[in-house]
Design an enzyme around this catalytic site. Sequence first.
Site, mmCIF file in Angstrom:
data_model
loop_
_atom_site.group_PDB
_atom_site.id
_atom_site.type_symbol
_atom_site.label_atom_id
_atom_site.label_comp_id
_atom_site.label_asym_id
_atom_site.label_seq_id
_atom_site.Cartn_x
_atom_site.Cartn_y
_atom_site.Cartn_z
ATOM 1 N N CYS A 1 50.255 33.470 20.960
ATOM 2 C CA CYS A 1 51.154 32.403 21.414
ATOM 3 C C CYS A 1 51.884 32.903 22.657
ATOM 4 O O CYS A 1 52.225 34.084 22.741
ATOM 5 C CB CYS A 1 52.149 32.092 20.295
ATOM 6 S SG CYS A 1 53.172 30.661 20.593
ATOM 7 N N LYS A 19 58.153 30.855 38.168
ATOM 8 C CA LYS A 19 58.617 32.082 38.816
ATOM 9 C C LYS A 19 57.614 33.225 38.649
ATOM 10 O O LYS A 19 57.913 34.370 38.981
ATOM 11 C CB LYS A 19 59.980 32.503 38.246
ATOM 12 C CG LYS A 19 61.094 31.505 38.529
ATOM 13 C CD LYS A 19 62.432 32.000 38.014
ATOM 14 C CE LYS A 19 63.550 31.017 38.336
ATOM 15 N NZ LYS A 19 64.873 31.499 37.861
ATOM 16 N N GLU A 23 43.887 33.599 21.735
ATOM 17 C CA GLU A 23 43.516 32.836 20.540
ATOM 18 C C GLU A 23 43.144 31.407 20.916
ATOM 19 O O GLU A 23 43.755 30.797 21.779
ATOM 20 C CB GLU A 23 44.700 32.838 19.565
ATOM 21 C CG GLU A 23 44.426 32.139 18.251
ATOM 22 C CD GLU A 23 45.619 32.205 17.311
ATOM 23 O OE1 GLU A 23 46.051 31.157 16.819
ATOM 24 O OE2 GLU A 23 46.118 33.326 17.087
#
Length: 439
Positions: free
Chosen positions: A305, A315, A339
């Site tokens: 994640c 940025k 993943e």
Amino acid sequence: MGSSANTEATNFTAASPSSNHNNHPQTTVTSSNPNHTPSELDSSKKRRTGMLPLEVGTRVSCLWRDGKYHPVKVIERRKNHSDGSNEYEYYVHYTEFNRRLDEWIKLDQLDLDSVECALDEKVEDKVTSLKMTRHQKRKIDETHVEGHEELDAASLREHEEFTKVKNIATIELGKYEIETWYFSPFPPEYNDCVKLFFCEFCLNFMKRKEQLQRHMRKCDLKHPPGDEIYRSSTLSMFEVDGKKNKVYAQNLCYLAKLFLDHKTLYYDVDLFLFYILCECDDRGCHMVGYFSKEKHSEEAYNLACILTLPPYQRKGYGKFLIAFSYELSKKEGKVGTPERPLSDLGLVSYRGYWTRILLDILKKHKGNISIKELSDMTAIKAEDILSTLQSLELIQYRKGQHVICADPKVLDRHLKAAGRGGLDVDVSKMIWTPYKEQS
């Protein structure tokens, strides 16, 4: 020091197409056509009054923050008791925009003359329902979605129904007030909250500002728990073990889910390591984003994640996090891959990273080079290298093998299209031992 960060909250709203976030016009809608005669206006008013309250599923035009009308679909409705009017307000999805911009709006923002025929809506809903069911079944058949493997199409739709309305509208985190994007399954006692206040260091969350201020006077953390494994100038990376710091890791997941749509919330954080990127100053280390990875992944996933918080987006931090995950893979002596399934934006980010890394090597390399050699040099999985080069039409299949066609002008054109590479990871500043080697 920590409490002062919360006294000057900066309002930060979600980035969105062609919008001016400081412009929230509230216009009372009488008619979309200024040339209506008085009798036509009277007839229109009666028709509008007869259709209220609007049904869930209604399609209508809504005045948005850019001062223009956009098509929306009513997702939910509720009575507004706070102003004494007892009128309904509506939770709408702007059909032109991402779901993160869904919001509660008042009746006077709607052009009721634009309401579509209810019969057309039902027919369209039925067609959409059939399409969604087929799509979701195919999605379940073709992809392995963490936490959703056991769901059939009906159950998956029920899950999406449950998460369709944002439960938390804004959060305060450090010096920022941030508009949320999606639903997050906070504990039931927070069901009546529209805004939550987070401690930016331990990530505990509270219902009221006063609670946060009391907490900040007692909280002795000035950085994420865990080990600092990287520091370069004002940037630091901390590795947090989900098993050793379970409450922090779970709070991080609650927070992240507010900005991630199709991501399962990991309740079993013991199995994950969390890498928290921070900007550091004399007040402490302030989280700008993170990625997580499984401690032991059978599928060679090096990232589960990833999130850059909205105030820190654009940025180069997202690209930095991706690059950092591959530097960890190199130190482990493994190839890695994110993943699956990747979101559309996730695929764009990774494809950009893979393109820049691979083409930079091809530009500098003299002579032939194989996919295997590229994989060994970059820790990028061979399948990802192959798909990236194929998408750029830089690979051909000749005499039973893949051949890379690296014309310098073509490489330069693709590198320019891929954009900037973001912040560089200074490998000399990393102090890290792979998890399997820790005692």
